[in-house]
Design a protein around this motif. Structure first.
Motif, PDB file in Angstrom:
ATOM      1  N   LEU A  30     -18.139  30.734  31.145  1.00 24.16           N
ATOM      2  CA  LEU A  30     -18.431  32.019  31.526  1.00 24.16           C
ATOM      3  C   LEU A  30     -16.492  32.733  31.552  1.00 24.16           C
ATOM      4  CD1 LEU A  30     -21.581  32.692  33.298  1.00 24.16           C
ATOM      5  CD2 LEU A  30     -21.073  32.910  30.567  1.00 24.16           C
ATOM      6  N   LEU A  31     -16.131  33.491  31.066  1.00 20.76           N
ATOM      7  CA  LEU A  31     -14.839  33.395  31.441  1.00 20.76           C
ATOM      8  C   LEU A  31     -14.341  35.057  31.473  1.00 20.76           C
ATOM      9  CD1 LEU A  31     -11.591  32.658  30.761  1.00 20.76           C
ATOM     10  CD2 LEU A  31     -12.082  34.150  28.372  1.00 20.76           C
TER      11      LEU A  31
ATOM     12  N   VAL B 170      -7.345  33.612  36.040  1.00 20.15           N
ATOM     13  CA  VAL B 170      -7.900  33.853  34.935  1.00 20.15           C
ATOM     14  C   VAL B 170      -8.983  33.219  35.488  1.00 20.15           C
ATOM     15  CG1 VAL B 170      -8.718  32.590  33.026  1.00 20.15           C
ATOM     16  CG2 VAL B 170      -6.253  33.659  33.095  1.00 20.15           C
ATOM     17  N   PRO B 171     -10.687  33.632  36.003  1.00 21.93           N
ATOM     18  CA  PRO B 171     -11.549  32.942  36.637  1.00 21.93           C
ATOM     19  C   PRO B 171     -12.608  32.809  34.847  1.00 21.93           C
ATOM     20  CG  PRO B 171     -10.873  35.092  36.731  1.00 21.93           C
ATOM     21  CD  PRO B 171      -9.766  35.371  35.889  1.00 21.93           C
ATOM     22  N   LEU B 172     -12.875  31.393  35.272  1.00 23.15           N
ATOM     23  CA  LEU B 172     -14.112  30.682  34.079  1.00 23.15           C
ATOM     24  C   LEU B 172     -14.785  30.340  35.390  1.00 23.15           C
ATOM     25  CD1 LEU B 172     -14.456  30.397  31.256  1.00 23.15           C
ATOM     26  CD2 LEU B 172     -12.394  28.033  31.508  1.00 23.15           C
ATOM     27  N   MET B 173     -15.929  30.592  34.896  1.00 22.47           N
ATOM     28  CA  MET B 173     -17.248  29.738  35.503  1.00 22.47           C
ATOM     29  C   MET B 173     -17.426  28.981  34.612  1.00 22.47           C
ATOM     30  SD  MET B 173     -19.159  32.886  36.861  1.00 22.47           S
ATOM     31  CE  MET B 173     -20.678  32.397  37.239  1.00 22.47           C
ATOM     32  N   VAL B 174     -18.438  27.638  35.031  1.00 18.43           N
ATOM     33  CA  VAL B 174     -18.032  26.556  34.122  1.00 18.43           C
ATOM     34  C   VAL B 174     -19.502  25.421  34.731  1.00 18.43           C
ATOM     35  CG1 VAL B 174     -17.608  24.322  33.331  1.00 18.43           C
ATOM     36  CG2 VAL B 174     -16.341  25.983  34.126  1.00 18.43           C
ATOM     37  N   PRO B 175     -20.204  26.055  33.741  1.00 23.43           N
ATOM     38  CA  PRO B 175     -22.110  25.278  34.541  1.00 23.43           C
ATOM     39  C   PRO B 175     -21.880  23.976  34.158  1.00 23.43           C
ATOM     40  CG  PRO B 175     -22.228  26.115  32.054  1.00 23.43           C
ATOM     41  CD  PRO B 175     -21.211  26.494  32.746  1.00 23.43           C
ATOM     42  N   PRO B 176     -23.065  22.812  34.860  1.00 22.63           N
ATOM     43  CA  PRO B 176     -22.605  21.254  35.130  1.00 22.63           C
ATOM     44  C   PRO B 176     -23.541  21.170  34.029  1.00 22.63           C
ATOM     45  CG  PRO B 176     -24.618  22.646  36.537  1.00 22.63           C
ATOM     46  CD  PRO B 176     -23.724  23.351  35.924  1.00 22.63           C
ATOM     47  N   MET B 177     -22.666  21.118  32.897  1.00 26.13           N
ATOM     48  CA  MET B 177     -23.486  21.119  31.584  1.00 26.13           C
ATOM     49  C   MET B 177     -22.075  19.700  30.798  1.00 26.13           C
ATOM     50  SD  MET B 177     -22.570  23.586  28.968  1.00 26.13           S
ATOM     51  CE  MET B 177     -19.934  24.596  27.829  1.00 26.13           C
ATOM     52  N   ALA B 178     -23.142  18.191  29.445  1.00 25.05           N
ATOM     53  CA  ALA B 178     -21.610  17.617  29.229  1.00 25.05           C
ATOM     54  C   ALA B 178     -20.837  18.534  28.853  1.00 25.05           C
ATOM     55  CB  ALA B 178     -22.804  17.119  28.368  1.00 25.05           C
ATOM     56  N   GLN B 179     -20.498  19.942  28.054  1.00 28.22           N
ATOM     57  CA  GLN B 179     -19.568  20.360  27.371  1.00 28.22           C
ATOM     58  C   GLN B 179     -18.257  20.974  28.227  1.00 28.22           C
ATOM     59  OE1 GLN B 179     -22.383  20.901  26.492  1.00 28.22           O
ATOM     60  NE2 GLN B 179     -22.620  19.143  24.847  1.00 28.22           N
TER      61      GLN B 179
ATOM     62  N   ALA C 262      -5.981  34.609  28.695  1.00 29.36           N
ATOM     63  CA  ALA C 262      -7.413  34.492  28.705  1.00 29.36           C
ATOM     64  C   ALA C 262      -8.235  34.365  27.198  1.00 29.36           C
ATOM     65  CB  ALA C 262      -8.196  35.453  29.583  1.00 29.36           C
ATOM     66  N   ASP C 263      -7.246  35.152  26.868  1.00 26.62           N
ATOM     67  CA  ASP C 263      -7.731  35.261  25.147  1.00 26.62           C
ATOM     68  C   ASP C 263      -7.047  34.005  24.234  1.00 26.62           C
ATOM     69  OD1 ASP C 263      -8.245  38.167  24.995  1.00 26.62           O
ATOM     70  OD2 ASP C 263      -6.261  38.674  24.337  1.00 26.62           O
ATOM     71  N   ALA C 264      -6.737  33.616  24.545  1.00 26.13           N
ATOM     72  CA  ALA C 264      -5.798  32.568  23.930  1.00 26.13           C
ATOM     73  C   ALA C 264      -6.852  30.842  24.481  1.00 26.13           C
ATOM     74  CB  ALA C 264      -4.356  31.915  24.981  1.00 26.13           C
ATOM     75  N   ILE C 265      -7.581  31.620  25.760  1.00 29.83           N
ATOM     76  CA  ILE C 265      -8.361  30.015  25.782  1.00 29.83           C
ATOM     77  C   ILE C 265      -9.077  30.753  25.293  1.00 29.83           C
ATOM     78  CG2 ILE C 265      -9.621  29.965  28.288  1.00 29.83           C
ATOM     79  CD1 ILE C 265      -7.639  29.695  30.291  1.00 29.83           C
ATOM     80  N   LEU C 266      -9.748  31.963  25.092  1.00 29.98           N
ATOM     81  CA  LEU C 266     -11.208  32.020  24.275  1.00 29.98           C
ATOM     82  C   LEU C 266     -10.829  31.721  23.196  1.00 29.98           C
ATOM     83  CD1 LEU C 266     -13.594  33.441  24.129  1.00 29.98           C
ATOM     84  CD2 LEU C 266     -12.766  35.433  24.007  1.00 29.98           C
TER      85      LEU C 266
ATOM     86  N   ILE D 163     -17.133  28.769  25.237  1.00 27.99           N
ATOM     87  CA  ILE D 163     -16.614  29.935  26.204  1.00 27.99           C
ATOM     88  C   ILE D 163     -17.132  31.182  25.485  1.00 27.99           C
ATOM     89  CG2 ILE D 163     -15.123  30.830  27.688  1.00 27.99           C
ATOM     90  CD1 ILE D 163     -13.290  28.061  27.395  1.00 27.99           C
ATOM     91  N   SER D 164     -17.459  31.825  26.357  1.00 27.28           N
ATOM     92  CA  SER D 164     -17.907  33.640  26.354  1.00 27.28           C
ATOM     93  C   SER D 164     -17.377  34.226  27.147  1.00 27.28           C
ATOM     94  CB  SER D 164     -19.619  33.746  26.058  1.00 27.28           C
ATOM     95  OG  SER D 164     -19.768  32.537  25.573  1.00 27.28           O
ATOM     96  N   THR D 165     -16.661  35.341  27.205  1.00 31.81           N
ATOM     97  CA  THR D 165     -16.572  36.209  27.973  1.00 31.81           C
ATOM     98  C   THR D 165     -17.537  36.132  28.579  1.00 31.81           C
ATOM     99  OG1 THR D 165     -16.376  38.343  26.129  1.00 31.81           O
ATOM    100  CG2 THR D 165     -13.859  36.953  26.522  1.00 31.81           C
ATOM    101  N   ASP D 166     -18.403  37.039  30.009  1.00 38.25           N
ATOM    102  CA  ASP D 166     -19.023  37.404  30.479  1.00 38.25           C
ATOM    103  C   ASP D 166     -18.281  37.803  31.966  1.00 38.25           C
ATOM    104  OD1 ASP D 166     -21.014  38.331  31.507  1.00 38.25           O
ATOM    105  OD2 ASP D 166     -22.322  36.401  30.824  1.00 38.25           O
TER     106      ASP D 166
END
Length: 241
Positions: A89-90, A151-160, A110-114, A121-124
């Motif tokens: 979540l970006l 650039v804040p980016l939340m990362v869930p605990p997922m394989a990806q 942020a745009d480049a990361i997206l 990754i999704s903007t949220d």
């Protein structure tokens, strides 16, 4: 311009500008850091508990960066405590506010990361509204790097999750800014309050949590075994981010 206002000021850290600045000064090292530090720092890991518990360690990381180099932008990888997420979540536009004022989002980066991570990754911006793991780092950046963006980016605990990191790396490789990545995670939450007493209670149990459980996660991090970190953290309860 949209501003994400502080959600945990007065809980995880001080709510007034004066008290916030004073606490940061108390948490930072008093003099030069004489530990072995890379000539150029590209990333660091910081805890995100309340400052009274772990702010000195976060302060040490940011002070080490300040000692070595200037920074244009911090990419901050946060944990996911308050929402359900199946993608990164970006937070991609506007500013964040803390008791020390506002800090700009690096919208270009942020745009480049997206663009690089569109599959993962999704903007949220709304998903960040109550998450503390990134917020508690921002006043350190404002205090030490007053021209830096984030650039804040939340990362869930997922394989990806490693693929999210790789997407960020590709974006950074194509930009000419001075960027440091910050990963925000606490390590083993041990004790009856957390429902985790695998080794019992008392000093020996806490020693195991620190010197065995935490260390296993830290060793994987230092040897760049990103593909093992999510499974390890979930299997052994060694990290929340």
């Amino acid at each position: 311009m949209s501003v994400r206002m502080a959600a945990v000021a007065g809980q995880f850290y001080e709510a007034s500008p004066q008290a916030c600045q004073e606490h940061i000064r108390q948490l930072l090292p008093e003099g030069p850091i004489d530990a072995q530090i890379p000539e150029t720092i590209v990333a660091g890991v910081v805890p995100h508990a309340g400052w009274v518990f772990s702010g000195d360690l976060a302060g040490l990381v940011f002070a080490s960066i300040k000692q070595q180099q200037s920074v244009d932008t911090f990419v901050i990888f946060g944990a996911v405590h308050t929402v359900m997420a199946r993608r990164g979540l970006l937070y991609d536009v506007g500013q964040w506010g803390t008791p020390l004022g506002t800090i700009d989002i690096d919208e270009d980066l942020a745009d480049a990361i997206l663009d690089e991570g569109t599959d993962f990754i999704s903007t949220d911006t709304g998903g960040h509204s109550r998450e503390h793991s990134i917020e508690v780092q921002i006043p350190f950046i404002q205090y030490l790097f007053n021209q830096a963006k984030i650039v804040p980016l939340m990362v869930p605990p997922m394989a990806q999750a490693p693929e999210i990191g790789q997407a960020v790396a590709r974006a950074l490789g194509a930009c000419d800014k001075k960027v440091v990545c910050i990963a925000s995670t606490d390590l083993t939450h041990y004790g009856p309050s957390y429902g985790f007493t695998q080794m019992g209670v008392g000093p020996e149990a806490l020693k195991w949590a620190k010197e065995t459980n935490d260390k296993f996660f830290i060793d994987l991090t230092l040897t760049m075994q990103a593909d093992k970190l999510v499974d390890t953290a979930q299997m052994y309860g060694s990290a929340c981010g």
